[in-house]
Design a protein around this motif. Structure first.
Motif, mmCIF file in Angstrom:
data_model
loop_
_atom_site.group_PDB
_atom_site.id
_atom_site.type_symbol
_atom_site.label_atom_id
_atom_site.label_comp_id
_atom_site.label_asym_id
_atom_site.label_seq_id
_atom_site.Cartn_x
_atom_site.Cartn_y
_atom_site.Cartn_z
ATOM 1 N N GLY A 147 0.870 -1.167 0.000
ATOM 2 C CA GLY A 147 0.000 0.000 0.000
ATOM 3 C C GLY A 147 0.902 1.211 0.000
ATOM 4 O O GLY A 147 1.845 1.287 -0.785
ATOM 5 N N SER A 172 -4.960 -5.505 4.408
ATOM 6 C CA SER A 172 -5.156 -5.605 2.957
ATOM 7 C C SER A 172 -6.601 -5.685 2.510
ATOM 8 O O SER A 172 -6.875 -5.679 1.305
ATOM 9 N N VAL A 173 -7.546 -5.763 3.429
ATOM 10 C CA VAL A 173 -8.939 -5.993 3.049
ATOM 11 C C VAL A 173 -9.503 -4.841 2.226
ATOM 12 O O VAL A 173 -10.462 -5.026 1.459
ATOM 13 N N GLN A 174 -8.906 -3.647 2.347
ATOM 14 C CA GLN A 174 -9.389 -2.502 1.584
ATOM 15 C C GLN A 174 -9.160 -2.670 0.083
ATOM 16 O O GLN A 174 -9.730 -1.941 -0.723
ATOM 17 N N ASP A 175 -8.327 -3.627 -0.311
ATOM 18 C CA ASP A 175 -8.077 -3.898 -1.728
ATOM 19 C C ASP A 175 -8.232 -5.393 -1.985
ATOM 20 O O ASP A 175 -7.335 -6.061 -2.481
ATOM 21 N N LYS A 220 -17.433 -6.673 -0.200
ATOM 22 C CA LYS A 220 -18.050 -5.431 -0.667
ATOM 23 C C LYS A 220 -19.437 -5.255 -0.063
ATOM 24 O O LYS A 220 -19.800 -4.161 0.409
ATOM 25 N N ARG A 225 -13.805 -2.569 5.422
ATOM 26 C CA ARG A 225 -12.735 -1.783 4.802
ATOM 27 C C ARG A 225 -11.451 -1.746 5.634
ATOM 28 O O ARG A 225 -10.429 -1.294 5.151
ATOM 29 N N LYS A 226 -11.509 -2.196 6.883
ATOM 30 C CA LYS A 226 -10.312 -2.141 7.717
ATOM 31 C C LYS A 226 -10.454 -3.093 8.894
ATOM 32 O O LYS A 226 -11.506 -3.701 9.090
ATOM 33 N N GLN A 227 -9.371 -3.201 9.679
ATOM 34 C CA GLN A 227 -9.325 -4.044 10.871
ATOM 35 C C GLN A 227 -9.827 -5.456 10.597
ATOM 36 O O GLN A 227 -10.673 -5.987 11.320
#
Length: 262
Positions: A147, A172-175, A220, A225-227
């Motif tokens: 990132g 990495s979950v945001q992507d 989605k 988006r995080k944690q």
């Protein structure tokens, strides 16, 4: 490292993944004795601060620079304080602790580290799986995708995926789309099971179980988006055959038990 003449010290503590009861006994006792606490407020459960003595200064490092954190440490040490630096999970994983160690070394300030429970193990507990099943995998890879913090090319996710071992992917979950693409490129079949555990051990923990074909849309739809920990590998498949452990096999002889013939 020589002892600082003021007898002040810094203690790095792993706060655990979120549940305040998952801090170690040693970590909790040390937090109770702290004269000053610097905690990662964006991730550490604030319930843990209730362990501190009344009136203990608690500084949220989420809004601070390294230099500001170091300044608070130096100020406390000069006052002879026991300073707790409270990191989420275990501080050795993506904890940015080496740069803090180097500052303390240069100032000849004594410090110690108390390990903590990483979110990767809280996530495994949530999905009730074992990373290291005989005949399935005896290796667990802990990694992340690039990132704003780069990843060495030799550690690119697609290259690590070639091992087909159990994997836990941090930060990495945001992507999620890129994660799945890299895993497929590395050789995992599209049917490979994958889990996403958001805020493992927190009251609002959320768990998704899918495959590389389905997980992107699931993440989605859930708005994660995080944690979150991403777990991938055949160890997640309860129907996957695996060998029984030798340790508890009645026919297996070891230091503590003589095996039988049958």
């Amino acid at each position: 490292m020589s002892q600082n003449k003021t007898n002040g010290e810094v203690i790095f503590i792993g706060a655990g993944p979120g549940d305040p009861e998952l801090i170690t006994v040693k970590g909790a006792k040390t937090l109770e004795q702290a004269d000053r606490v610097i905690y990662a407020g964006s991730l550490v459960n604030p319930e843990l601060l209730k362990l501190c003595k009344p009136g203990t200064p608690c500084h949220d490092s989420a809004h601070l620079t390294l230099e500001e954190v170091a300044g608070l440490m130096l100020e406390g040490v000069k006052n002879g304080e026991k300073i707790v630096r409270l990191h989420t999970g275990d501080p050795s994983m993506y904890g940015a602790i080496k740069e803090q160690f180097e500052y303390l070394d240069k100032q000849d300030i004594p410090y110690t580290v108390i390990p903590g429970v990483s979110s990767v193990f809280a996530a495994a507990a949530a999905v009730k799986r074992e990373f290291t099943l005989p005949d399935i995998s005896q290796t667990l890879i802990l990694t992340r995708i690039a990132g704003r913090t780069p990843v060495p090319e030799r550690e690119a996710l697609a290259k690590l995926a070639q091992h087909q071992s159990s994997m836990a992917i941090f930060l990495s979950v945001q992507d999620m789309g890129s994660v799945v693409q890299a895993l497929l490129e590395g050789g995992y079949p599209a049917s490979t099971p994958i889990a996403v555990v958001a805020k493992a051990s927190w009251p609002d923990e959320e768990m998704l179980m899918g495959t590389l074909e389905t997980i992107v849309e699931m993440v989605k739809a859930a708005g994660i988006r995080k944690q979150a920990q991403i777990l991938v590998g055949d160890f997640l498949d309860p129907a996957k055959g695996y060998a029984r452990s030798k340790l508890y096999d009645p026919t297996f002889t070891h230091e503590y038990r003589q095996g039988t013939d049958k």
